[in-house]
Design an enzyme around this catalytic site. Sequence first.
Site, PDB file in Angstrom:
ATOM      1  N   TRP A  83     -53.394  26.366  23.161  1.00  0.00           N
ATOM      2  CA  TRP A  83     -54.508  27.034  22.504  1.00  0.00           C
ATOM      3  C   TRP A  83     -54.200  27.488  21.094  1.00  0.00           C
ATOM      4  CZ3 TRP A  83     -52.222  31.442  21.166  1.00  0.00           C
ATOM      5  CH2 TRP A  83     -51.165  31.883  21.984  1.00  0.00           C
ATOM      6  N   ASN A  84     -52.925  27.527  20.683  1.00  0.00           N
ATOM      7  CA  ASN A  84     -52.597  28.257  19.453  1.00  0.00           C
ATOM      8  C   ASN A  84     -53.072  27.555  18.180  1.00  0.00           C
ATOM      9  OD1 ASN A  84     -50.577  26.343  20.119  1.00  0.00           O
ATOM     10  ND2 ASN A  84     -49.095  27.362  18.804  1.00  0.00           N
TER      11      ASN A  84
ATOM     12  N   GLU B 237     -43.238  18.684  23.550  1.00  0.00           N
ATOM     13  CA  GLU B 237     -42.916  19.666  22.511  1.00  0.00           C
ATOM     14  C   GLU B 237     -43.070  21.030  23.136  1.00  0.00           C
ATOM     15  OE1 GLU B 237     -43.226  22.539  20.420  1.00  0.00           O
ATOM     16  OE2 GLU B 237     -45.025  21.759  19.421  1.00  0.00           O
ATOM     17  N   LEU B 238     -41.929  21.729  23.303  1.00  0.00           N
ATOM     18  CA  LEU B 238     -41.896  22.841  24.248  1.00  0.00           C
ATOM     19  C   LEU B 238     -41.520  24.188  23.643  1.00  0.00           C
ATOM     20  CD1 LEU B 238     -40.145  20.852  27.129  1.00  0.00           C
ATOM     21  CD2 LEU B 238     -42.588  21.085  26.633  1.00  0.00           C
TER      22      LEU B 238
ATOM     23  N   SER C  59     -44.949  25.430  27.123  1.00  0.00           N
ATOM     24  CA  SER C  59     -43.686  26.098  27.430  1.00  0.00           C
ATOM     25  C   SER C  59     -42.684  25.101  27.999  1.00  0.00           C
ATOM     26  CB  SER C  59     -43.912  27.220  28.433  1.00  0.00           C
ATOM     27  OG  SER C  59     -44.263  26.678  29.701  1.00  0.00           O
TER      28      SER C  59
ATOM     29  N   LYS D  91     -56.716  17.352  28.165  1.00  0.00           N
ATOM     30  CA  LYS D  91     -56.933  18.630  28.858  1.00  0.00           C
ATOM     31  C   LYS D  91     -56.525  19.716  27.876  1.00  0.00           C
ATOM     32  CE  LYS D  91     -55.785  21.632  32.729  1.00  0.00           C
ATOM     33  NZ  LYS D  91     -55.819  22.841  31.861  1.00  0.00           N
ATOM     34  N   HIS D  92     -57.515  20.392  27.320  1.00  0.00           N
ATOM     35  CA  HIS D  92     -57.208  21.472  26.391  1.00  0.00           C
ATOM     36  C   HIS D  92     -57.015  22.771  27.161  1.00  0.00           C
ATOM     37  CE1 HIS D  92     -56.486  22.790  22.484  1.00  0.00           C
ATOM     38  NE2 HIS D  92     -57.553  22.351  21.842  1.00  0.00           N
ATOM     39  N   ALA D  93     -56.336  23.727  26.523  1.00  0.00           N
ATOM     40  CA  ALA D  93     -56.179  25.045  27.130  1.00  0.00           C
ATOM     41  C   ALA D  93     -57.554  25.644  27.388  1.00  0.00           C
ATOM     42  CB  ALA D  93     -55.368  25.951  26.211  1.00  0.00           C
TER      43      ALA D  93
ATOM     44  N   CYS E 168     -45.220  27.685  17.717  1.00  0.00           N
ATOM     45  CA  CYS E 168     -43.980  27.198  18.319  1.00  0.00           C
ATOM     46  C   CYS E 168     -42.858  27.123  17.297  1.00  0.00           C
ATOM     47  CB  CYS E 168     -44.204  25.833  18.969  1.00  0.00           C
ATOM     48  SG  CYS E 168     -44.910  24.596  17.859  1.00  0.00           S
TER      49      CYS E 168
ATOM     50  N   GLU F 197     -38.405  32.782  23.889  1.00  0.00           N
ATOM     51  CA  GLU F 197     -39.421  32.659  22.850  1.00  0.00           C
ATOM     52  C   GLU F 197     -40.376  33.846  22.935  1.00  0.00           C
ATOM     53  OE1 GLU F 197     -42.270  29.284  20.915  1.00  0.00           O
ATOM     54  OE2 GLU F 197     -42.160  29.305  23.102  1.00  0.00           O
TER      55      GLU F 197
END
Length: 459
Positions: free
Chosen positions: A133-134, A231-232, A210, A157-159, A265, A362
């Site tokens: 979502w960010n 990408e985590l 995450s 699939k979006h947040a 991130c 994080e």
Amino acid sequence: MSDTVTTVNPTTGETLNSYPILSNDAVEDAVQSCHKAFLVWRQTPVEERSEIIKSIGTALRERKEELAELMTDEMGKLLTQSHQEIDLCAAICDYSAGEAPKAFAPEERNIEGGKTGHIYYSPLGIVYGIQPWNFPAYQVVRFSIASLIAGNGVLLKHASNVTGSGQLLQEIYESADLPKGLFQALVISHDQSDNLIGHDLVRGVTLTGSDGAGRKVGAKAAEAVKKTVLELGSNDAYIVLEDADIEAAVQTCVSGRTYNNGETCIAAKRFVVVDAIYDTFRDAFVKAMRNLKPGDPTGDEADIGPMAREDLREELHQQVEDSVGAGAKILCGGEIPIGDGFFYPATVLDNVTPGQPAYDDELFGPVAALIRAKDADDAMRIANDSRFGLGGGIMTTDTDKAIALARDHFDTGMVFINGFGLAIPNMPFGGVKDSGYGREHGGFGMKEFVNVKSIMVMS
């Protein structure tokens, strides 16, 4: 399980909209229609695909105000930063459109014995993206444009808290003459998402999220023998060396920690400062962080908006409290304010050491961890003392030395010298260690989900 997804404005806490979750039959129909569109799209010359991708960039610019306002309403970023995000998305479209014909040009190679080899880049099929979502537009554009221009179909699939942004992006893509069905933003449950990963027509999976989510998605995809790009996130370290311009370093580090309300991130999160200038940097950094003004992200006066969800604020605050309980010291911020919305103040923690969340994990919000290093070597040791490896930074007036440190010692996918950055279309984006694998941007992302096909003429 609820049969709807509801979005909430984090500035006010008020409900924005509700969206019905698709039935299983509707999800299957979406997969089939995407595959059908792909079978045509894959045969479309890359030059024609590039023209449509360029048109998507134009459409994003034309609908900039509408999309920016929705993004800010759904996740709380400053409206000016929503505008910047869409500018980046449009630039990605332009870069991809210009680069693809060269990137996917067939290659010919001589084979021993006077024979000839041909290399072609063939699309795989449907690429399924699970996105956070960010950055409601950028995260989607980053993977989808690369996949589409390669000739693939895309399911998203979006947040859930930015569902509206995903739906609007599909509308914008289709308004630019992208074939209907080729890109679809699906409102689905986690169980339906897991089933999609294993679907025979889904040929690749990409996730930004995450490291815990990455492990689960990566395992499910591996079980189905699907390629993934992950990408985590990270807890990027910014090293401040003795010869740094303190004023410039403070400004860069404050921006790097609080841009996008600190929910990035690749944000600067740990600030590793050599002992010789630690106290000077600390005092100036704390003053600048304390002076940041939270407020309405749609207005002109706020420096920082709310966090995207109430549960994320609670999680961040718990990380701060746990760090303090393990010996960290709050220099500013650190308290949940009273009032509407999910605001959290710009916070600085001192005396951050291993074993604290502020050191090990994080912190996805406007909380900075200050760490004292003995010297440059110790600072690099601390920077690399992390299970993550997405990005990092070096503040120094000796650029050549910084390049050498970044090249030879920084164990991350990206390093910023004397500045803070998010993404640049022509530079690769991605990390190592628990920050994931694979690359996006810079021409690399376009080739993540293609079949590099060898054809050898033997007579």
